[in-house]
Design a protein around this motif. Structure first.
Motif, PDB file in Angstrom:
ATOM      1  N   LEU A  18       0.888  -1.504   0.278  1.00 39.12           N
ATOM      2  CA  LEU A  18       0.024   0.167  -0.231  1.00 39.12           C
ATOM      3  C   LEU A  18       0.762   1.492  -0.073  1.00 39.12           C
ATOM      4  O   LEU A  18       1.373   2.122  -0.499  1.00 39.12           O
ATOM      5  N   ALA A  19       1.686   0.961   0.438  1.00 36.70           N
ATOM      6  CA  ALA A  19       3.199   2.278   1.136  1.00 36.70           C
ATOM      7  C   ALA A  19       3.544   2.543  -0.055  1.00 36.70           C
ATOM      8  O   ALA A  19       3.409   4.017  -1.002  1.00 36.70           O
ATOM      9  N   ARG A  20       3.835   1.820  -1.121  1.00 41.23           N
ATOM     10  CA  ARG A  20       4.805   2.199  -1.487  1.00 41.23           C
ATOM     11  C   ARG A  20       3.462   2.126  -3.323  1.00 41.23           C
ATOM     12  O   ARG A  20       3.912   3.557  -3.746  1.00 41.23           O
ATOM     13  N   LEU A  21       2.083   1.631  -3.435  1.00 42.70           N
ATOM     14  CA  LEU A  21       0.952   2.206  -4.158  1.00 42.70           C
ATOM     15  C   LEU A  21       0.671   3.578  -4.058  1.00 42.70           C
ATOM     16  O   LEU A  21       1.138   4.195  -4.698  1.00 42.70           O
ATOM     17  N   GLY A  63       1.437  11.849   5.230  1.00 41.83           N
ATOM     18  CA  GLY A  63       0.729  10.885   4.822  1.00 41.83           C
ATOM     19  C   GLY A  63       2.136   9.813   3.589  1.00 41.83           C
ATOM     20  O   GLY A  63       3.239  10.120   4.322  1.00 41.83           O
ATOM     21  N   PHE A  64       1.595   8.846   2.944  1.00 44.34           N
ATOM     22  CA  PHE A  64       2.703   7.910   2.500  1.00 44.34           C
ATOM     23  C   PHE A  64       3.297   8.777   1.302  1.00 44.34           C
ATOM     24  O   PHE A  64       2.973   9.349   0.721  1.00 44.34           O
ATOM     25  N   GLN A  65       4.930   8.970   1.726  1.00 39.89           N
ATOM     26  CA  GLN A  65       5.350   9.732   0.619  1.00 39.89           C
ATOM     27  C   GLN A  65       6.739   8.825   0.007  1.00 39.89           C
ATOM     28  O   GLN A  65       7.102   7.296   0.005  1.00 39.89           O
ATOM     29  N   ASP A  66       7.219   9.447  -1.674  1.00 39.24           N
ATOM     30  CA  ASP A  66       8.217   8.369  -1.806  1.00 39.24           C
ATOM     31  C   ASP A  66       9.009   8.329  -0.590  1.00 39.24           C
ATOM     32  O   ASP A  66       9.670   9.144   0.253  1.00 39.24           O
ATOM     33  N   PRO A  67       9.719   7.091  -0.217  1.00 45.23           N
ATOM     34  CA  PRO A  67      10.330   6.993   0.480  1.00 45.23           C
ATOM     35  C   PRO A  67      11.459   7.927   0.699  1.00 45.23           C
ATOM     36  O   PRO A  67      12.862   8.444   1.220  1.00 45.23           O
ATOM     37  N   ALA A  68      11.743   8.623  -0.739  1.00 45.54           N
ATOM     38  CA  ALA A  68      13.177   9.416  -0.742  1.00 45.54           C
ATOM     39  C   ALA A  68      12.820  10.815  -0.482  1.00 45.54           C
ATOM     40  O   ALA A  68      13.971  11.282   0.439  1.00 45.54           O
ATOM     41  N   LEU A  69      11.974  11.157   0.520  1.00 41.46           N
ATOM     42  CA  LEU A  69      11.185  12.337   1.100  1.00 41.46           C
ATOM     43  C   LEU A  69      12.120  12.192   2.668  1.00 41.46           C
ATOM     44  O   LEU A  69      11.829  12.925   3.141  1.00 41.46           O
ATOM     45  N   LEU A 125       7.504   3.428   8.262  1.00 45.26           N
ATOM     46  CA  LEU A 125       8.516   3.528   8.738  1.00 45.26           C
ATOM     47  C   LEU A 125       9.506   2.961   9.271  1.00 45.26           C
ATOM     48  O   LEU A 125      10.332   3.058   8.997  1.00 45.26           O
ATOM     49  N   LYS A 126       9.220   1.588   9.812  1.00 41.16           N
ATOM     50  CA  LYS A 126      10.273   0.548  10.185  1.00 41.16           C
ATOM     51  C   LYS A 126      10.931   0.346   9.011  1.00 41.16           C
ATOM     52  O   LYS A 126      12.192  -0.044   8.827  1.00 41.16           O
ATOM     53  N   ARG A 127       9.982   0.186   7.856  1.00 39.89           N
ATOM     54  CA  ARG A 127      10.980  -0.305   6.910  1.00 39.89           C
ATOM     55  C   ARG A 127      12.480   0.562   6.006  1.00 39.89           C
ATOM     56  O   ARG A 127      12.961   0.274   5.876  1.00 39.89           O
ATOM     57  N   GLU A 128      11.748   2.302   5.815  1.00 41.79           N
ATOM     58  CA  GLU A 128      12.790   3.087   5.790  1.00 41.79           C
ATOM     59  C   GLU A 128      13.650   3.578   6.158  1.00 41.79           C
ATOM     60  O   GLU A 128      14.294   4.064   5.906  1.00 41.79           O
ATOM     61  N   PHE A 141       5.308  -5.191  15.860  1.00 41.00           N
ATOM     62  CA  PHE A 141       6.320  -4.939  14.365  1.00 41.00           C
ATOM     63  C   PHE A 141       7.704  -4.898  14.697  1.00 41.00           C
ATOM     64  O   PHE A 141       8.516  -4.694  14.122  1.00 41.00           O
ATOM     65  N   GLY A 142       7.839  -6.119  16.004  1.00 38.34           N
ATOM     66  CA  GLY A 142       9.494  -5.813  16.521  1.00 38.34           C
ATOM     67  C   GLY A 142      10.524  -4.732  17.106  1.00 38.34           C
ATOM     68  O   GLY A 142      11.660  -5.280  16.542  1.00 38.34           O
TER      69      GLY A 142
END
Ligand code: HEM
Ligand SMILES: [Cu+2]
Ligand SMILES: [Cu+2]
Lengths: 182, 245, 473
Positions: free
Chosen positions: B2-5, B165-171, B73-76, B106-107
């Motif tokens: 979902l985040a990616r999308l 919101g969910f943003q481009d991970p770059a941001l 957030l955890k992933r990025e 979430f570990g």
């Protein structure tokens, strides 16, 4: 270097240069054997020293990362457009916000780091800060499509003028904004 | 997923919306009390003292976007070193055990760089309003409608950045750089209607990197050498040709 | 060669006739700033645009014309590229003047993007202006290509660039004139290419409405503008290397290893020196700013050092007979160094922070143009007139030299002082912020009038004699 030092250095340097040329010109009036060839090595060593010392002294004093370590006390958003600057504590993104910011009076704290975020809505402009005694203390260009961050600490209270310093059209000379530091 | 999308879909318009974050720039947040899942009592500013903080808010009972957002957030962000991630529950129904359970789920309960805690109902309101964090209780769902926002706070307790919101991970990486205290001298405005851009946003690092426009500046000197070579070559060929009868 | 004499005479006549007019525009600007005149802002900025472009244009072509003429001493020079350059230059100038004075084009000589799209100008004027630049560009490019081919026909590239001298060989010798002309011609190519790209992008927006990246456009503008102006100075130096030793009764200059090194350095370093025009654009990648400061120092200093050393060495105890030509060359070198000092002081980023776009900028570039490059070209012209007519203008020597040098020095000094007082460049009237701007403008104008008088006398002398060369056909 303050402007007066630069001017002094320049005039002294020019005097030395003119002096050398004048002296050589004088010698030319009486032909005599002689050559300046032996001087060559010294001149080049001297020049190298001059360049080296000046580069070493000045290269690390780039103004780009002034106060980069500190956090600014205030952030002022600056939008330039022919032929006025809008200064505001709030971001200016639309024409309406620009118009609203035009009349605002901005007051900045003395002796604290302030950040200007400078951009342009039309052509290139310059954003130069003139101290109350009419001297440029800092400047940055305002380029459309980019936001430049200029951090500065005002050490002298009074009324400052932001003057456009990049030719931007017929009324360029009068493109100013004022703010007070206290 | 979902985040990616959502990241891909909404990044362009939101880039503009994000500029609105300037309205919050350098607002100082109130020093509200916080209970950490370790049981310690702290104040928010105390959490900021050693390093800059990325702050996010959530509710353990949230059926909506809280879980995907925390996962994102955890992933990025993984286990950051130069800054801390602070996740606080704003939900007055949450107990400390609920917060701890979420962290475990979430570990991230013991992950380095992560701090989990619970806001006290007394301080929560003033904090939320300073942050511009919208919370509305929806009694039909028995759940909160709320913003999804990540804040960068500096050590003095001021807001440096605010990303919705969910943003481009770059941001997100860009935020992290800001949190580390890196000073970015200048940044391009993300408009897209320019023929050849000098800078392009790098998806990997979140920083702006040089792009085609700048590369164009290499053309003139190359052309000079090429021209000299060509003229030289043409003349050489001519010389080697047998003389015409 | 008669044809070459004639085209050179034509260039000289054109340039020396335009020069006083362009000076007059400059004086009118200064008088307006001094509140002696009341020009409308549009008139002022039209004058400024015309003055800048005319001056850069005429002295660029004159330095090229000088080199073209002297080149025949070494290689076979074809006249048609020069004539082609002449015709397209005339077309360009006509279009230019039409755009400026007919269409109100007033964006300054560097027409910084996107100003042409925002300035209150007749629609067609922008088009005429861009076409004018195109015409000048094509004409000058073909001309310089013609010279380059002429050189490379005889000297292979590595020899023309004196690379064998770099490693200490002295045979076969590359004359300094060939070395400098080649590095300068090659150095010019990027300026033309940048101009082509720049014009292309301008047309893209003008015709297709596609917006451009302002940073890219500014880089291209100065790539072209700075490099062009910088290289025209080096053409002047080439003429000096060729003519000065003979004027002093000395053997020609030789290409020593450090001379070869200095000019090869110049060739490539010049291309990055223009970064100093973007010091205050914080968005420019910072590493380029460091490169800019280093290049701005490395580009002029070796060239200045070897030239100054050669010229001083030639004059020292030489018994040289001083007349207009050697005086122009000698003082030209002196002011070139002084202007260079002003330039490198401003090329220090920390100084540029308070000097950028103040009058310090016109101060230093007028020093090495009005009192440097122009003097080199005037040196060539005076020498050429003597070659053709036998008249060395000895009657003019004292008044012209004194008025020109004194007036020029005073005129630029007023700029330097005003620049250090934070008085800005490119304003029609000084805002009260910089109260004494007007005073220095008046001082500058008065000194400039001396220059104008000298130039007027000189022009009459030159045009008459060159006219005879033309008419002899
Ligand atoms: C006595 C002779 C001259 C006078 C009186 C004169 C005067 C001026 C003045 C008043 C300005 C405007 C300064 C400002 O920004 O406020 C100017 C700009 C300029 N001058 Fe001259 N000048 C002279 C010679 C030259 C020469 C020989 C050259 C070049 C070869 C030259 C090239 C320029 C250029 C390129 C500009 C900049 C125009 C612009 O900003 O767009 N000038 N000059
Ligand atoms: Cu402006
Ligand atoms: Cu302006």
């Amino acid at each position: 270097m303050p402007q007066s030092t630069i001017l002094l250095l320049f005039f002294l340097g020019s005097l030395v240069i003119a002096g050398v040329f004048w002296w050589v010109w004088r010698t030319s009036r009486q032909p005599a054997p002689g050559s300046v060839e032996p001087l060559r090595r010294w001149i080049f060593v001297g020049l190298l020293l001059f360049v080296g010392i000046f580069t070493a002294l000045t290269l690390w004093r780039m103004p780009y990362f002034l106060y980069a370590e500190e956090l600014p006390e205030r952030v002022i958003h600056v939008v330039s457009r022919q032929f006025a600057f809008a200064l505001s504590e709030r971001p200016i993104e639309t024409d309406a916000e620009y118009a609203a910011a035009l009349g605002q009076t901005v007051e900045l704290p003395l002796g604290k780091v302030v950040e200007f975020r400078v951009t342009s809505f039309d052509v290139n402009h310059g954003f130069a800060l003139y101290s109350p005694d009419g001297r440029i203390v800092a400047q940055v260009q305002a380029m459309p499509g980019y936001v430049n961050r200029l951090r500065w600490r005002f050490d002298q209270p009074g009324e400052y003028v932001a003057q456009c310093l990049e030719y931007c059209g017929a009324a360029h000379a009068n493109m100013q904004a004022r703010f007070v530091v206290r | 997923m979902l985040a990616r999308l959502s990241g891909c879909l909404i990044v362009a318009p939101l880039l503009w919306a994000q500029l609105n974050e300037g309205h919050y720039y350098l607002r100082s947040v109130p020093d509200v009390p916080v209970t950490l899942i370790t049981g310690e009592q702290r104040s928010l500013h105390h959490l900021l003292q050693s390093r800059a903080v990325l702050l996010t808010l959530f509710s353990s009972r949230c059926q909506g976007l809280c879980s995907p957002y925390l996962l994102y957030l955890k992933r990025e962000l993984a286990s950051p070193r130069e800054f801390a991630v602070v996740a606080l529950s704003f939900d007055p129904r949450d107990r400390l055990t609920d917060v701890a359970a979420t962290a475990h789920r979430f570990g991230l309960a013991k992950a380095s760089g992560w701090t989990w805690g619970l806001l006290h109902p007394t301080g929560a309101m003033s904090l939320l309003s300073t942050l511009g964090y919208a919370v509305r209780y929806d009694s039909s769902r028995a759940d909160y409608d709320h913003s999804i926002v990540l804040f960068v706070l500096d050590r003095r307790g001021n807001i440096l950045r605010r990303m919705e919101g969910f943003q481009d991970p770059a941001l997100l990486k860009d935020l992290a750089r800001e949190a580390r205290g890196e000073f970015v001298l200048s940044y391009p405005l993300p408009s897209t209607d320019v023929a050849l851009r000098c800078f392009e946003l790098d998806k990997e690092t979140g920083s702006w990197r040089l792009s085609m426009g700048m590369a164009l500046l290499l053309v003139p000197p190359i052309a000079s050498f090429a021209l000299a070579g060509l003229v030289q070559l043409a003349l050489a060929l001519r010389r080697t040709q047998p003389p015409q009868p | 060669m008669k044809a070459l004499d004639r085209i050179t005479a034509a260039w000289i006549i054109t340039v020396t006739l335009v020069f006083p007019i362009a000076i007059l525009l400059g004086i009118l600007m200064r008088l307006n700033q001094a509140n002696v005149l009341e020009l409308s802002p549009l008139t002022f900025y039209s004058f400024m645009t015309a003055h800048g472009l005319l001056m850069v244009g005429i002295w660029f072509v004159m330095s090229m014309a000088g080199v073209s003429y002297l080149l025949q001493r070494y290689v076979e020079v074809r006249v048609w590229p020069i004539t082609f350059g002449y015709v397209l230059t005339l077309v360009g100038v006509v279009l230019l003047l039409a755009a400026i004075f007919g269409g109100g084009f007033h964006t300054g000589w560097y027409f910084l993007y996107p100003l042409p799209f925002y300035a209150r100008t007749e629609e067609w004027a922008t088009m005429a202006f861009l076409l004018s630049l195109g015409s000048l560009g094509v004409g000058w490019f073909v001309w310089s290509l013609g010279l380059l081919v002429a050189i490379l026909r005889k000297y292979p590239l590595t020899r023309a660039l004196a690379w064998h001298h770099l490693v200490g060989k002295s045979e076969p010798e590359t004359p300094p004139f060939i070395l400098i002309s080649t590095t300068t011609l090659l150095g010019l190519v990027p300026a033309f290419v940048a101009a082509v790209i720049l014009l292309g992008l301008f047309f893209m927006e003008y015709l297709g409405g596609v917006k451009q990246d302002a940073l890219l456009m500014k880089n291209l503008t100065f790539y072209f503008g700075h490099t062009l102006v910088n290289e025209m100075l080096y053409f002047g130096i080439a003429a000096l290397y060729e003519l000065f030793p003979a004027l002093a009764g000395k053997p020609p200059y030789r290409t020593k290893p450090f001379v070869a090194l200095a000019w090869n350095l110049v060739l490539v370093v010049v291309w990055t020196a223009y970064f100093h025009h973007l010091y205050m654009d914080f968005v420019q990648p910072t590493v380029l700013q460091y490169v800019g400061q280093l290049a701005s120092w490395i580009a002029p200093i070796p060239a200045i050092a070897v030239t100054a050393f050669s010229v001083l060495g030639t004059v020292y105890r030489s018994g040289i007979k001083w007349w207009l030509a050697p005086t122009f060359f000698f003082t030209g070198v002196m002011f070139w160094i002084i202007g260079g000092l002003g330039a490198i002081l401003d090329a220090i980023v920390a100084n540029n922070f308070v000097l950028h776009n103040t009058l310090w900028v016109p101060a230093h570039f007028h020093t090495y143009n009005l009192l440097g490059n122009v003097l080199f070209s005037l040196g060539f012209i005076t020498w050429f007139v003597r070659e053709q007519s036998g008249d060395d203008g000895s009657r003019l020597y004292r008044p012209v030299a004194t008025l020109y040098l004194l007036g020029g020095a005073g005129f630029v000094a007023a700029f330097y002082i005003a620049g250090a007082l934070s008085i800005m460049r490119r304003v029609d009237k000084y805002p009260e912020l910089v109260a004494n701007g007007g005073v220095w403008a008046l001082v500058g104008a008065l000194f400039a009038i001396l220059v104008l008088v000298a130039v007027a006398i000189y022009t009459v002398h030159v045009v008459r004699r060159c006219w005879r060369v033309l008419a002899a056909a």
